[in-house]
Write a protein that holds these residues in place. Structure first.
Motif, PDB file in Angstrom:
ATOM      1  N   CYS A  37      38.014  49.498  37.864  1.00 56.31           N
ATOM      2  CA  CYS A  37      37.687  48.480  38.860  1.00 56.31           C
ATOM      3  C   CYS A  37      37.867  49.019  40.279  1.00 56.31           C
ATOM      4  N   ALA A  38      38.837  49.885  40.472  1.00 54.31           N
ATOM      5  CA  ALA A  38      39.089  50.454  41.799  1.00 54.31           C
ATOM      6  C   ALA A  38      37.918  51.319  42.264  1.00 54.31           C
ATOM      7  N   LYS A  39      37.127  51.827  41.337  1.00 55.96           N
ATOM      8  CA  LYS A  39      35.936  52.596  41.711  1.00 55.96           C
ATOM      9  C   LYS A  39      34.888  51.677  42.339  1.00 55.96           C
ATOM     10  N   ILE A  40      34.927  50.399  42.004  1.00 59.56           N
ATOM     11  CA  ILE A  40      33.991  49.425  42.565  1.00 59.56           C
ATOM     12  C   ILE A  40      34.588  48.772  43.805  1.00 59.56           C
ATOM     13  N   ALA A  41      35.816  48.279  43.671  1.00 63.43           N
ATOM     14  CA  ALA A  41      36.441  47.504  44.751  1.00 63.43           C
ATOM     15  C   ALA A  41      37.120  48.373  45.806  1.00 63.43           C
ATOM     16  N   GLU A  42      37.427  49.612  45.462  1.00 63.15           N
ATOM     17  CA  GLU A  42      38.069  50.565  46.373  1.00 63.15           C
ATOM     18  C   GLU A  42      39.399  50.066  46.937  1.00 63.15           C
ATOM     19  N   ASP A  43      40.108  49.268  46.159  1.00 61.76           N
ATOM     20  CA  ASP A  43      41.408  48.732  46.574  1.00 61.76           C
ATOM     21  C   ASP A  43      42.187  48.455  45.294  1.00 61.76           C
ATOM     22  N   GLU A  44      43.286  49.179  45.088  1.00 56.53           N
ATOM     23  CA  GLU A  44      44.019  49.078  43.835  1.00 56.53           C
ATOM     24  C   GLU A  44      44.655  47.700  43.639  1.00 56.53           C
ATOM     25  N   ASP A  45      45.221  47.119  44.705  1.00 54.06           N
ATOM     26  CA  ASP A  45      45.825  45.792  44.570  1.00 54.06           C
ATOM     27  C   ASP A  45      44.769  44.745  44.217  1.00 54.06           C
ATOM     28  N   LEU A  46      43.644  44.789  44.901  1.00 61.88           N
ATOM     29  CA  LEU A  46      42.548  43.876  44.610  1.00 61.88           C
ATOM     30  C   LEU A  46      42.043  44.111  43.192  1.00 61.88           C
ATOM     31  N   SER A  47      41.929  45.360  42.796  1.00 59.91           N
ATOM     32  CA  SER A  47      41.458  45.701  41.454  1.00 59.91           C
ATOM     33  C   SER A  47      42.370  45.118  40.393  1.00 59.91           C
ATOM     34  N   SER A  48      43.660  45.186  40.617  1.00 55.62           N
ATOM     35  CA  SER A  48      44.626  44.616  39.686  1.00 55.62           C
ATOM     36  C   SER A  48      44.392  43.112  39.524  1.00 55.62           C
ATOM     37  N   GLN A  49      44.157  42.421  40.628  1.00 57.89           N
ATOM     38  CA  GLN A  49      43.897  40.976  40.578  1.00 57.89           C
ATOM     39  C   GLN A  49      42.588  40.674  39.857  1.00 57.89           C
ATOM     40  N   LEU A  50      41.560  41.485  40.114  1.00 54.18           N
ATOM     41  CA  LEU A  50      40.257  41.256  39.483  1.00 54.18           C
ATOM     42  C   LEU A  50      40.324  41.507  37.977  1.00 54.18           C
ATOM     43  N   VAL A  51      41.079  42.508  37.569  1.00 54.75           N
ATOM     44  CA  VAL A  51      41.232  42.784  36.136  1.00 54.75           C
ATOM     45  C   VAL A  51      41.984  41.636  35.464  1.00 54.75           C
ATOM     46  N   GLN A  52      43.025  41.130  36.117  1.00 47.60           N
ATOM     47  CA  GLN A  52      43.740  39.978  35.563  1.00 47.60           C
ATOM     48  C   GLN A  52      42.793  38.786  35.422  1.00 47.60           C
ATOM     49  N   GLU A  53      41.944  38.586  36.423  1.00 45.83           N
ATOM     50  CA  GLU A  53      40.964  37.497  36.365  1.00 45.83           C
ATOM     51  C   GLU A  53      40.005  37.693  35.189  1.00 45.83           C
ATOM     52  N   ALA A  54      39.568  38.920  34.953  1.00 41.17           N
ATOM     53  CA  ALA A  54      38.669  39.207  33.838  1.00 41.17           C
ATOM     54  C   ALA A  54      39.340  38.908  32.497  1.00 41.17           C
ATOM     55  N   PHE A  55      40.594  39.321  32.348  1.00 44.17           N
ATOM     56  CA  PHE A  55      41.319  39.006  31.113  1.00 44.17           C
ATOM     57  C   PHE A  55      41.449  37.492  30.941  1.00 44.17           C
ATOM     58  N   PHE A  56      41.711  36.792  32.032  1.00 46.67           N
ATOM     59  CA  PHE A  56      41.829  35.336  31.981  1.00 46.67           C
ATOM     60  C   PHE A  56      40.514  34.702  31.534  1.00 46.67           C
ATOM     61  N   LYS A  57      39.391  35.210  32.054  1.00 39.14           N
ATOM     62  CA  LYS A  57      38.073  34.689  31.656  1.00 39.14           C
ATOM     63  C   LYS A  57      37.860  34.869  30.158  1.00 39.14           C
ATOM     64  N   ILE A  58      38.219  36.039  29.664  1.00 38.96           N
ATOM     65  CA  ILE A  58      38.057  36.304  28.229  1.00 38.96           C
ATOM     66  C   ILE A  58      38.925  35.343  27.418  1.00 38.96           C
ATOM     67  N   TRP A  59      40.163  35.176  27.840  1.00 44.54           N
ATOM     68  CA  TRP A  59      41.057  34.285  27.104  1.00 44.54           C
ATOM     69  C   TRP A  59      40.526  32.849  27.116  1.00 44.54           C
ATOM     70  N   GLU A  60      40.015  32.401  28.267  1.00 45.05           N
ATOM     71  CA  GLU A  60      39.503  31.036  28.373  1.00 45.05           C
ATOM     72  C   GLU A  60      38.318  30.787  27.449  1.00 45.05           C
ATOM     73  N   LYS A  61      37.443  31.770  27.298  1.00 46.47           N
ATOM     74  CA  LYS A  61      36.261  31.544  26.465  1.00 46.47           C
ATOM     75  C   LYS A  61      36.324  32.277  25.125  1.00 46.47           C
ATOM     76  N   ARG A  62      37.522  32.575  24.680  1.00 48.30           N
ATOM     77  CA  ARG A  62      37.709  33.320  23.435  1.00 48.30           C
ATOM     78  C   ARG A  62      37.067  32.637  22.234  1.00 48.30           C
ATOM     79  N   GLY A  63      36.995  31.311  22.247  1.00 44.90           N
ATOM     80  CA  GLY A  63      36.392  30.591  21.123  1.00 44.90           C
ATOM     81  C   GLY A  63      34.913  30.878  20.948  1.00 44.90           C
ATOM     82  N   SER A  64      34.243  31.250  22.026  1.00 49.70           N
ATOM     83  CA  SER A  64      32.808  31.529  21.949  1.00 49.70           C
ATOM     84  C   SER A  64      32.515  33.020  21.819  1.00 49.70           C
ATOM     85  N   LEU A  65      33.533  33.822  21.619  1.00 50.38           N
ATOM     86  CA  LEU A  65      33.353  35.272  21.570  1.00 50.38           C
ATOM     87  C   LEU A  65      33.510  35.835  20.157  1.00 50.38           C
TER      88      LEU A  65
END
Length: 189
Positions: A37-65
């Motif tokens: 993610c840091a290769k896209i966002a170029e900010d490690e702290d921001l990347s950490s937050q975005l990855v957490q958000e992605a995991f959260f999205k997966i967990w929220e819609k896990r029933g449809s996956l």
């Protein structure tokens, strides 16, 4: 393949079917996804937050996956899309205009952006596994070893899928380029 991946394969389950497996999936992939993610966002702290958000999205819609064939590839795509969506949103806020992320920008230049757009569109027609590997290699700049590690594949599989992807993208682009050349020659008369 690590013990967890073997466990998942033997169970034919997905890492988000229960909290313990999801937690292990998170711990296994989090750092790798932040680096990606840091290769896209170029900010490690921001990347950490975005990855957490992605995991959260997966967990929220896990029933449809239930039909996800490769959880690591799905995670990569979710992280990538989350980061790109965030970057587009920030760009819109800086510009103050609602930019269509699919719109092509016709700025003066050497045509690299337009060509890249053609290649991106062609890559969307690849099979999922091949597309993910193609994008990681050619759009994200990851090595075969890095891709193999992220997706829990052998480097040889990555190499073969890249070759297949390049061949199929060529097969898609060459007829389109030939059509454009004919059109340009017709219009220039």
């Amino acid at each position: 393949m690590d013990d967890f991946a073997a466990h998942i394969d033997s169970q034919r389950g997905l890492p988000w079917e229960n909290i313990a497996d999801f937690e292990h999936f998170y711990k296994t992939h989090f750092v790798k996804m932040v680096v990606l993610c840091a290769k896209i966002a170029e900010d490690e702290d921001l990347s950490s937050q975005l990855v957490q958000e992605a995991f959260f999205k997966i967990w929220e819609k896990r029933g449809s996956l239930k039909e996800v064939a490769n959880p690591a590839a799905y995670l990569y795509q979710t992280v990538r899309n989350t980061a790109l969506d965030y970057m587009r949103k920030m760009k819109r806020e800086r510009v103050g205009v609602d930019i269509d992320p699919e719109a092509h920008h016709h700025e003066e230049g050497d045509g690299k952006d337009e060509m890249l757009s053609f290649v991106r569109n062609a890559s969307q027609k690849l099979p999922e596994k091949c597309r993910v590997i193609f994008e990681m290699a050619y759009f994200e700049g990851l090595s075969n070893a890095e891709i193999a590690d992220y997706l829990d594949l052998s480097p040889l599989t990555v190499k073969k899928q890249k070759a297949i992807g390049v061949q199929k993208v060529k097969e898609i682009l060459i007829p389109a380029m030939q059509t454009l050349l004919v059109l340009f020659s017709y219009l220039s008369k």
